[in-house]
Design a protein around this motif. Sequence first.
Motif, PDB file in Angstrom:
ATOM      1  N   SER A 180     -25.204 -66.613 -11.394  1.00  0.00           N
ATOM      2  CA  SER A 180     -24.274 -67.558 -10.755  1.00  0.00           C
ATOM      3  C   SER A 180     -22.897 -66.971 -10.478  1.00  0.00           C
ATOM      4  N   GLU A 181     -22.622 -65.768 -10.975  1.00  0.00           N
ATOM      5  CA  GLU A 181     -21.283 -65.180 -10.839  1.00  0.00           C
ATOM      6  C   GLU A 181     -21.257 -63.946  -9.940  1.00  0.00           C
ATOM      7  N   ARG A 182     -22.343 -63.693  -9.240  1.00  0.00           N
ATOM      8  CA  ARG A 182     -22.406 -62.514  -8.382  1.00  0.00           C
ATOM      9  C   ARG A 182     -21.641 -62.730  -7.081  1.00  0.00           C
ATOM     10  N   ARG A 183     -21.325 -61.606  -6.454  1.00  0.00           N
ATOM     11  CA  ARG A 183     -20.608 -61.581  -5.174  1.00  0.00           C
ATOM     12  C   ARG A 183     -19.200 -62.181  -5.269  1.00  0.00           C
ATOM     13  N   LYS A 184     -18.596 -62.007  -6.430  1.00  0.00           N
ATOM     14  CA  LYS A 184     -17.232 -62.483  -6.657  1.00  0.00           C
ATOM     15  C   LYS A 184     -16.312 -61.336  -7.084  1.00  0.00           C
ATOM     16  N   GLY A 185     -16.831 -60.101  -7.042  1.00  0.00           N
ATOM     17  CA  GLY A 185     -16.024 -58.941  -7.397  1.00  0.00           C
ATOM     18  C   GLY A 185     -16.040 -58.584  -8.872  1.00  0.00           C
ATOM     19  N   TYR A 186     -16.822 -59.302  -9.668  1.00  0.00           N
ATOM     20  CA  TYR A 186     -16.832 -59.019 -11.103  1.00  0.00           C
ATOM     21  C   TYR A 186     -17.368 -57.633 -11.436  1.00  0.00           C
ATOM     22  N   ALA A 187     -18.430 -57.211 -10.778  1.00  0.00           N
ATOM     23  CA  ALA A 187     -19.026 -55.904 -11.104  1.00  0.00           C
ATOM     24  C   ALA A 187     -18.013 -54.783 -10.893  1.00  0.00           C
ATOM     25  N   THR A 188     -17.296 -54.819  -9.798  1.00  0.00           N
ATOM     26  CA  THR A 188     -16.299 -53.782  -9.520  1.00  0.00           C
ATOM     27  C   THR A 188     -15.238 -53.757 -10.617  1.00  0.00           C
ATOM     28  N   ARG A 189     -14.763 -54.917 -11.020  1.00  0.00           N
ATOM     29  CA  ARG A 189     -13.727 -54.979 -12.062  1.00  0.00           C
ATOM     30  C   ARG A 189     -14.281 -54.592 -13.430  1.00  0.00           C
ATOM     31  N   MET A 190     -15.534 -54.995 -13.725  1.00  0.00           N
ATOM     32  CA  MET A 190     -16.136 -54.613 -15.009  1.00  0.00           C
ATOM     33  C   MET A 190     -16.276 -53.103 -15.107  1.00  0.00           C
ATOM     34  N   ILE A 191     -16.711 -52.477 -14.025  1.00  0.00           N
ATOM     35  CA  ILE A 191     -16.851 -51.016 -14.031  1.00  0.00           C
ATOM     36  C   ILE A 191     -15.497 -50.363 -14.251  1.00  0.00           C
ATOM     37  N   SER A 192     -14.461 -50.873 -13.609  1.00  0.00           N
ATOM     38  CA  SER A 192     -13.122 -50.319 -13.790  1.00  0.00           C
ATOM     39  C   SER A 192     -12.692 -50.386 -15.255  1.00  0.00           C
ATOM     40  N   LEU A 193     -12.936 -51.509 -15.897  1.00  0.00           N
ATOM     41  CA  LEU A 193     -12.592 -51.653 -17.317  1.00  0.00           C
ATOM     42  C   LEU A 193     -13.463 -50.733 -18.186  1.00  0.00           C
ATOM     43  N   ALA A 194     -14.729 -50.591 -17.819  1.00  0.00           N
ATOM     44  CA  ALA A 194     -15.622 -49.690 -18.554  1.00  0.00           C
ATOM     45  C   ALA A 194     -15.161 -48.243 -18.417  1.00  0.00           C
ATOM     46  N   LEU A 195     -14.646 -47.879 -17.244  1.00  0.00           N
ATOM     47  CA  LEU A 195     -14.130 -46.523 -17.054  1.00  0.00           C
ATOM     48  C   LEU A 195     -12.923 -46.269 -17.957  1.00  0.00           C
ATOM     49  N   ASP A 196     -12.098 -47.294 -18.175  1.00  0.00           N
ATOM     50  CA  ASP A 196     -10.992 -47.150 -19.125  1.00  0.00           C
ATOM     51  C   ASP A 196     -11.528 -46.845 -20.527  1.00  0.00           C
ATOM     52  N   LYS A 197     -12.618 -47.513 -20.905  1.00  0.00           N
ATOM     53  CA  LYS A 197     -13.243 -47.253 -22.213  1.00  0.00           C
ATOM     54  C   LYS A 197     -13.797 -45.832 -22.256  1.00  0.00           C
ATOM     55  N   CYS A 198     -14.360 -45.363 -21.144  1.00  0.00           N
ATOM     56  CA  CYS A 198     -14.861 -43.981 -21.077  1.00  0.00           C
ATOM     57  C   CYS A 198     -13.726 -42.991 -21.283  1.00  0.00           C
ATOM     58  N   ARG A 199     -12.578 -43.260 -20.678  1.00  0.00           N
ATOM     59  CA  ARG A 199     -11.413 -42.387 -20.880  1.00  0.00           C
ATOM     60  C   ARG A 199     -11.048 -42.328 -22.363  1.00  0.00           C
ATOM     61  N   GLU A 200     -11.053 -43.501 -23.020  1.00  0.00           N
ATOM     62  CA  GLU A 200     -10.729 -43.554 -24.446  1.00  0.00           C
ATOM     63  C   GLU A 200     -11.712 -42.727 -25.268  1.00  0.00           C
ATOM     64  N   LEU A 201     -12.964 -42.661 -24.826  1.00  0.00           N
ATOM     65  CA  LEU A 201     -13.994 -41.885 -25.519  1.00  0.00           C
ATOM     66  C   LEU A 201     -13.939 -40.397 -25.172  1.00  0.00           C
ATOM     67  N   GLY A 202     -13.076 -40.034 -24.226  1.00  0.00           N
ATOM     68  CA  GLY A 202     -12.954 -38.634 -23.823  1.00  0.00           C
ATOM     69  C   GLY A 202     -13.964 -38.201 -22.780  1.00  0.00           C
ATOM     70  N   ILE A 203     -14.637 -39.147 -22.164  1.00  0.00           N
ATOM     71  CA  ILE A 203     -15.610 -38.814 -21.114  1.00  0.00           C
ATOM     72  C   ILE A 203     -14.830 -38.596 -19.820  1.00  0.00           C
ATOM     73  N   ARG A 204     -14.986 -37.445 -19.206  1.00  0.00           N
ATOM     74  CA  ARG A 204     -14.218 -37.113 -18.005  1.00  0.00           C
ATOM     75  C   ARG A 204     -15.063 -37.155 -16.733  1.00  0.00           C
ATOM     76  N   GLN A 205     -16.355 -37.020 -16.865  1.00  0.00           N
ATOM     77  CA  GLN A 205     -17.274 -37.111 -15.731  1.00  0.00           C
ATOM     78  C   GLN A 205     -18.281 -38.201 -16.072  1.00  0.00           C
ATOM     79  N   VAL A 206     -18.253 -39.301 -15.333  1.00  0.00           N
ATOM     80  CA  VAL A 206     -19.106 -40.444 -15.631  1.00  0.00           C
ATOM     81  C   VAL A 206     -20.227 -40.528 -14.597  1.00  0.00           C
ATOM     82  N   LEU A 207     -21.453 -40.610 -15.097  1.00  0.00           N
ATOM     83  CA  LEU A 207     -22.610 -40.792 -14.233  1.00  0.00           C
ATOM     84  C   LEU A 207     -22.988 -42.269 -14.225  1.00  0.00           C
ATOM     85  N   MET A 208     -23.170 -42.815 -13.014  1.00  0.00           N
ATOM     86  CA  MET A 208     -23.716 -44.166 -12.855  1.00  0.00           C
ATOM     87  C   MET A 208     -24.872 -44.074 -11.877  1.00  0.00           C
ATOM     88  N   THR A 209     -25.910 -44.840 -12.141  1.00  0.00           N
ATOM     89  CA  THR A 209     -27.076 -44.838 -11.265  1.00  0.00           C
ATOM     90  C   THR A 209     -27.420 -46.266 -10.858  1.00  0.00           C
TER      91      THR A 209
END
Length: 176
Positions: A103-132
């Motif tokens: 019910s929450e798709r096509r509202k831009g949530y996925a793009t914003r969630m990925i952005s926040l997840a990338l911040d968590k990746c930075r905190e973990l020291g991950i510099r190259q992130v693979l998404m499929t």
Amino acid sequence: MIKLVCPAEADWEKLCEMMAEWTASGETIVPYSIRVCDCSDRERYLSVFVQEEQGVPGHVPASTYFCLDTERDVLVGAVNIRHRLNESLLQDGGHIGDGVRPSERRKGYATRMISLALDKCRELGIRQVLMTCGKQNIGSAKSIRKNGGVLENEIDCGGETIQRYWIDLAGTGGNG
């Protein structure tokens, strides 16, 4: 505004409501980590995430977060961040798995969630992130590209074409 909350911080009623909606849709719930066991047993459900952080034998350590729309006080989805890749994840899993409830798709949530997840990746020291994502999943591919994803290649995985995107975090925003 949205924020990522760890499973223990998620409002249990809202979590069960989201999972019930997803289950009723008949779709596969993504990421896998949030459907790994029945959420009706709160203690057991939360223990799965603690084990996941510590690293379950045969799996890489990972962190799962639920995505909370703070203005509406609704859980809209979840992300799972693998702290490193093994051979299987290098092929068709990647560092981040994400999903938005139907019910929450096509509202831009996925793009914003990925952005926040990338911040968590930075905190973990991950510099190259693979998404499929599956080639037919146009929405997912768009969300990945909006976050800097560059298509490396497409591979056949059991008859499905999987697109592999890399996101370079070295020297970009956040803690990187």
